[in-house]
Scaffold this motif. Structure first.
Motif, PDB file in Angstrom:
ATOM      1  N   GLY A  25       0.823  -1.211   0.000  1.00  0.00           N
ATOM      2  CA  GLY A  25       0.000   0.000   0.000  1.00  0.00           C
ATOM      3  C   GLY A  25       0.855   1.257   0.000  1.00  0.00           C
ATOM      4  O   GLY A  25       0.566   2.222  -0.718  1.00  0.00           O
ATOM      5  N   ARG A  26       1.919   1.243   0.801  1.00  0.00           N
ATOM      6  CA  ARG A  26       2.828   2.394   0.807  1.00  0.00           C
ATOM      7  C   ARG A  26       3.506   2.559  -0.547  1.00  0.00           C
ATOM      8  O   ARG A  26       3.668   3.674  -1.048  1.00  0.00           O
ATOM      9  CB  ARG A  26       3.883   2.216   1.886  1.00  0.00           C
ATOM     10  N   LEU A  27       3.908   1.453  -1.145  1.00  0.00           N
ATOM     11  CA  LEU A  27       4.548   1.508  -2.450  1.00  0.00           C
ATOM     12  C   LEU A  27       3.582   2.018  -3.513  1.00  0.00           C
ATOM     13  O   LEU A  27       3.958   2.841  -4.356  1.00  0.00           O
ATOM     14  CB  LEU A  27       5.088   0.132  -2.842  1.00  0.00           C
ATOM     15  N   ASN A  28       2.331   1.564  -3.456  1.00  0.00           N
ATOM     16  CA  ASN A  28       1.331   2.069  -4.403  1.00  0.00           C
ATOM     17  C   ASN A  28       1.124   3.568  -4.226  1.00  0.00           C
ATOM     18  O   ASN A  28       0.983   4.307  -5.207  1.00  0.00           O
ATOM     19  CB  ASN A  28       0.004   1.334  -4.219  1.00  0.00           C
ATOM     20  N   GLY A  29       1.095   4.015  -2.990  1.00  0.00           N
ATOM     21  CA  GLY A  29       0.956   5.450  -2.739  1.00  0.00           C
ATOM     22  C   GLY A  29       2.136   6.237  -3.280  1.00  0.00           C
ATOM     23  O   GLY A  29       1.958   7.297  -3.899  1.00  0.00           O
ATOM     24  N   ALA A  30       3.336   5.716  -3.070  1.00  0.00           N
ATOM     25  CA  ALA A  30       4.526   6.398  -3.579  1.00  0.00           C
ATOM     26  C   ALA A  30       4.518   6.436  -5.101  1.00  0.00           C
ATOM     27  O   ALA A  30       4.858   7.465  -5.713  1.00  0.00           O
ATOM     28  CB  ALA A  30       5.791   5.706  -3.077  1.00  0.00           C
ATOM     29  N   LEU A  31       4.123   5.343  -5.733  1.00  0.00           N
ATOM     30  CA  LEU A  31       4.042   5.330  -7.197  1.00  0.00           C
ATOM     31  C   LEU A  31       2.985   6.304  -7.705  1.00  0.00           C
ATOM     32  O   LEU A  31       3.184   6.960  -8.733  1.00  0.00           O
ATOM     33  CB  LEU A  31       3.745   3.918  -7.705  1.00  0.00           C
ATOM     34  N   LEU A  38       5.060  13.519 -12.139  1.00  0.00           N
ATOM     35  CA  LEU A  38       5.489  13.424 -13.531  1.00  0.00           C
ATOM     36  C   LEU A  38       4.465  14.059 -14.460  1.00  0.00           C
ATOM     37  O   LEU A  38       4.830  14.804 -15.381  1.00  0.00           O
ATOM     38  CB  LEU A  38       5.710  11.963 -13.907  1.00  0.00           C
ATOM     39  N   LEU A  39       3.190  13.784 -14.217  1.00  0.00           N
ATOM     40  CA  LEU A  39       2.133  14.378 -15.029  1.00  0.00           C
ATOM     41  C   LEU A  39       2.128  15.894 -14.906  1.00  0.00           C
ATOM     42  O   LEU A  39       1.994  16.610 -15.903  1.00  0.00           O
ATOM     43  CB  LEU A  39       0.780  13.806 -14.610  1.00  0.00           C
ATOM     44  N   THR A  40       2.318  16.393 -13.694  1.00  0.00           N
ATOM     45  CA  THR A  40       2.382  17.837 -13.483  1.00  0.00           C
ATOM     46  C   THR A  40       3.582  18.443 -14.204  1.00  0.00           C
ATOM     47  O   THR A  40       3.469  19.492 -14.840  1.00  0.00           O
ATOM     48  CB  THR A  40       2.472  18.152 -11.979  1.00  0.00           C
ATOM     49  N   GLY A  41       4.723  17.768 -14.114  1.00  0.00           N
ATOM     50  CA  GLY A  41       5.916  18.258 -14.808  1.00  0.00           C
ATOM     51  C   GLY A  41       5.746  18.274 -16.311  1.00  0.00           C
ATOM     52  O   GLY A  41       6.132  19.239 -16.990  1.00  0.00           O
ATOM     53  N   ALA A  80       7.754  11.002 -21.674  1.00  0.00           N
ATOM     54  CA  ALA A  80       6.455  10.372 -21.408  1.00  0.00           C
ATOM     55  C   ALA A  80       6.485   8.894 -21.768  1.00  0.00           C
ATOM     56  O   ALA A  80       5.967   8.052 -21.026  1.00  0.00           O
ATOM     57  CB  ALA A  80       5.359  11.085 -22.191  1.00  0.00           C
ATOM     58  N   PHE A  81       7.099   8.567 -22.889  1.00  0.00           N
ATOM     59  CA  PHE A  81       7.197   7.161 -23.282  1.00  0.00           C
ATOM     60  C   PHE A  81       8.025   6.366 -22.281  1.00  0.00           C
ATOM     61  O   PHE A  81       7.631   5.268 -21.863  1.00  0.00           O
ATOM     62  CB  PHE A  81       7.804   7.037 -24.680  1.00  0.00           C
ATOM     63  N   ALA A  82       9.171   6.907 -21.890  1.00  0.00           N
ATOM     64  CA  ALA A  82      10.042   6.203 -20.942  1.00  0.00           C
ATOM     65  C   ALA A  82       9.342   6.018 -19.593  1.00  0.00           C
ATOM     66  O   ALA A  82       9.418   4.945 -18.984  1.00  0.00           O
ATOM     67  CB  ALA A  82      11.352   6.963 -20.765  1.00  0.00           C
ATOM     68  N   ALA A  83       8.663   7.043 -19.129  1.00  0.00           N
ATOM     69  CA  ALA A  83       7.958   6.939 -17.846  1.00  0.00           C
ATOM     70  C   ALA A  83       6.830   5.906 -17.932  1.00  0.00           C
ATOM     71  O   ALA A  83       6.643   5.098 -17.017  1.00  0.00           O
ATOM     72  CB  ALA A  83       7.398   8.296 -17.440  1.00  0.00           C
ATOM     73  N   GLY A  84       6.098   5.917 -19.011  1.00  0.00           N
ATOM     74  CA  GLY A  84       5.024   4.942 -19.188  1.00  0.00           C
ATOM     75  C   GLY A  84       5.547   3.521 -19.258  1.00  0.00           C
ATOM     76  O   GLY A  84       4.976   2.599 -18.664  1.00  0.00           O
ATOM     77  N   ALA A  85       6.635   3.330 -19.994  1.00  0.00           N
ATOM     78  CA  ALA A  85       7.229   1.992 -20.104  1.00  0.00           C
ATOM     79  C   ALA A  85       7.749   1.517 -18.751  1.00  0.00           C
ATOM     80  O   ALA A  85       7.523   0.365 -18.360  1.00  0.00           O
ATOM     81  CB  ALA A  85       8.347   2.004 -21.130  1.00  0.00           C
TER      82      ALA A  85
END
Length: 112
Positions: A25-31, A38-41, A80-85
């Motif tokens: 759950g903590r890991l999901n929150g961090a992700l 990333l989306l904001t950036g 965006a591609f790298a982050a999505g992958a």
């Protein structure tokens, strides 16, 4: 094994699953937070990358990438591609690990 040992073993497994769920759950929150950052950036970069040529491209007078600011668009697209992958790979690995653990835990409980 006697009944007391069996109860203790079940309690240990239950607590281990509980701690694992908390950690996941903590890991999901961090992700999630990283994804939002990333989306904001990317949104900030896109806002800064807009040029008057976008209106021309929307009207069909040429490609945005052939005008000024092409470097920003390319960097945004690659990021965006790298982050999505990367996010996809992390999620697939986590799901596989979780199903492996769940099946192993169920098998060990069935044995006892």
């Amino acid at each position: 094994m006697n009944e007391r040992t069996v109860r203790r073993a079940r309690e240990v497994r239950r607590r281990a699953r509980q701690y694992r769920r908390r950690r996941e759950g903590r890991l999901n929150g961090a992700l999630s937070v990283c994804s939002l950052l990333l989306l904001t950036g990317i949104g900030t970069l896109c806002r800064d990358a807009q040029t008057p040529s976008l209106a021309l491209a929307a009207q069909g007078f040429g490609s945005v990438l052939l005008r000024r600011g092409a470097g920003r668009y390319a960097v945004i697209g690659i990021a965006a591609f790298a982050a999505g992958a990367a996010l996809t790979i992390v999620c697939v690995r986590r799901r596989k690990r979780r199903t492996d653990r769940t099946s192993a835990a169920e098998e060990s409980e069935e044995i006892l």
